[in-house]
Enzyme design. Sequence first.
Site, mmCIF file in Angstrom:
data_model
loop_
_atom_site.group_PDB
_atom_site.id
_atom_site.type_symbol
_atom_site.label_atom_id
_atom_site.label_comp_id
_atom_site.label_asym_id
_atom_site.label_seq_id
_atom_site.Cartn_x
_atom_site.Cartn_y
_atom_site.Cartn_z
ATOM 1 C CE LYS A 157 -4.068 0.439 2.017
ATOM 2 N NZ LYS A 157 -5.117 0.497 0.988
HETATM 3 N N1 PMP Z 1 -7.195 -2.800 -3.693
HETATM 4 C C1 PMP Z 1 -6.690 -1.584 -3.429
HETATM 5 C C2 PMP Z 1 -5.801 -0.951 -4.427
HETATM 6 C C3 PMP Z 1 -6.997 -0.936 -2.225
HETATM 7 O O1 PMP Z 1 -6.491 0.268 -1.958
HETATM 8 C C4 PMP Z 1 -7.856 -1.572 -1.313
HETATM 9 C C5 PMP Z 1 -8.216 -0.878 -0.017
HETATM 10 N N2 PMP Z 1 -7.264 -1.130 0.967
HETATM 11 C C6 PMP Z 1 -8.328 -2.847 -1.610
HETATM 12 C C7 PMP Z 1 -7.997 -3.437 -2.815
HETATM 13 C C8 PMP Z 1 -9.159 -3.618 -0.621
HETATM 14 O O2 PMP Z 1 -8.317 -4.082 0.416
HETATM 15 P P1 PMP Z 1 -8.818 -4.256 1.901
HETATM 16 O O3 PMP Z 1 -9.943 -5.203 1.862
HETATM 17 O O4 PMP Z 1 -7.639 -4.812 2.625
HETATM 18 O O5 PMP Z 1 -9.224 -2.919 2.395
#
Ligand code: PMP
Length: 300
Positions: A157
């Site tokens: 991230k």
């Molecule tokens: N893909 C991206 C690029 C994201 O930023 C997110 C949000 N965190 C997700 C998928 C979904 O991930 P999560 O379920 O861990 O929030």
Amino acid sequence: MSTSTFYPQAFIRGAIVPIEQATVPVMTNSLHYGAGIFAGIKAYQLDGKVGVFRLDDHIKRMADSCKVLRFTYDFDTKAVKKAILDLVAANKPTGKTYIRPLIYRSDLDISPGIAGEYDLAIYMLDMPEYMSADKGQEVCISSWQRNPDNSLPPRTKATGGYLNSSLAMYDAKQAGYDSAILLDSAGNVGEGAVMNLFMVKNGTLITPALDSDILEGITRRTVVEMAHELSIPVVERTVSRTELYTADELFFCGTAVEIAWCKSVDKVIVSEACGPVTAKLRESWQALPQKHPELYASAS
Ligand code: PMP
């Protein structure tokens, strides 16, 4: 997203401070070169207590992101967890809350690079609803490709990586869509702009595999686990763009969005209403705190 209401306390430079003091100088290296990683974590009200969803998983993903990006940050899992829970306790949220921890390169060096000083900052905001659960999302396939693993690894991230999602989202909104789906570097389906994606075909839940340039979503993993409990077959595999057009159901999932059904892709109707499998998963999601209280860390 509607205008945010920030909680009054934030964490920065090792201490909880009033949010107005949680600032950095304009020379801060990460502002210029994107040397940062973050998490988006949801906290819920559970019987009068605050429950932070899958906190350990989010912290592990933060640690992994720092590792992959070679940040010279001495990641202390216990200290990061304590800082998050202490801030939640200090702010005493009363509704659905979004917690945003950020590890950023905090020194003032003008040169790009990843070796430097890093700091953990955290703030919180109210997030009652990110996308309407009733309205089916009308989405398009973006002309922007998801940043591939050997360019800017999507499993991290990384703050800078979010320009990729922003470009896709911007174009989608300009064209009148609610959101966008990005294809991976091989031209197969990756994920939503900031969400993972599932389709349902003949009763089977199908989602792009981890080698499709996607973030390893924590909600995605939770959906797979809930599907197993509901005896819904799940397949993680390469998904072609046109399979989306002929899917029986399609939905996004993520911390902010939770589970949101999609009505159409590129104006091709997938389903006129939230389909039965998506609806079942949404019910399980609502019931998760009762069924799996161990997934929610309490802050007191
Ligand atoms: N893909 C991206 C690029 C994201 O930023 C997110 C949000 N965190 C997700 C998928 C979904 O991930 P999560 O379920 O861990 O929030």
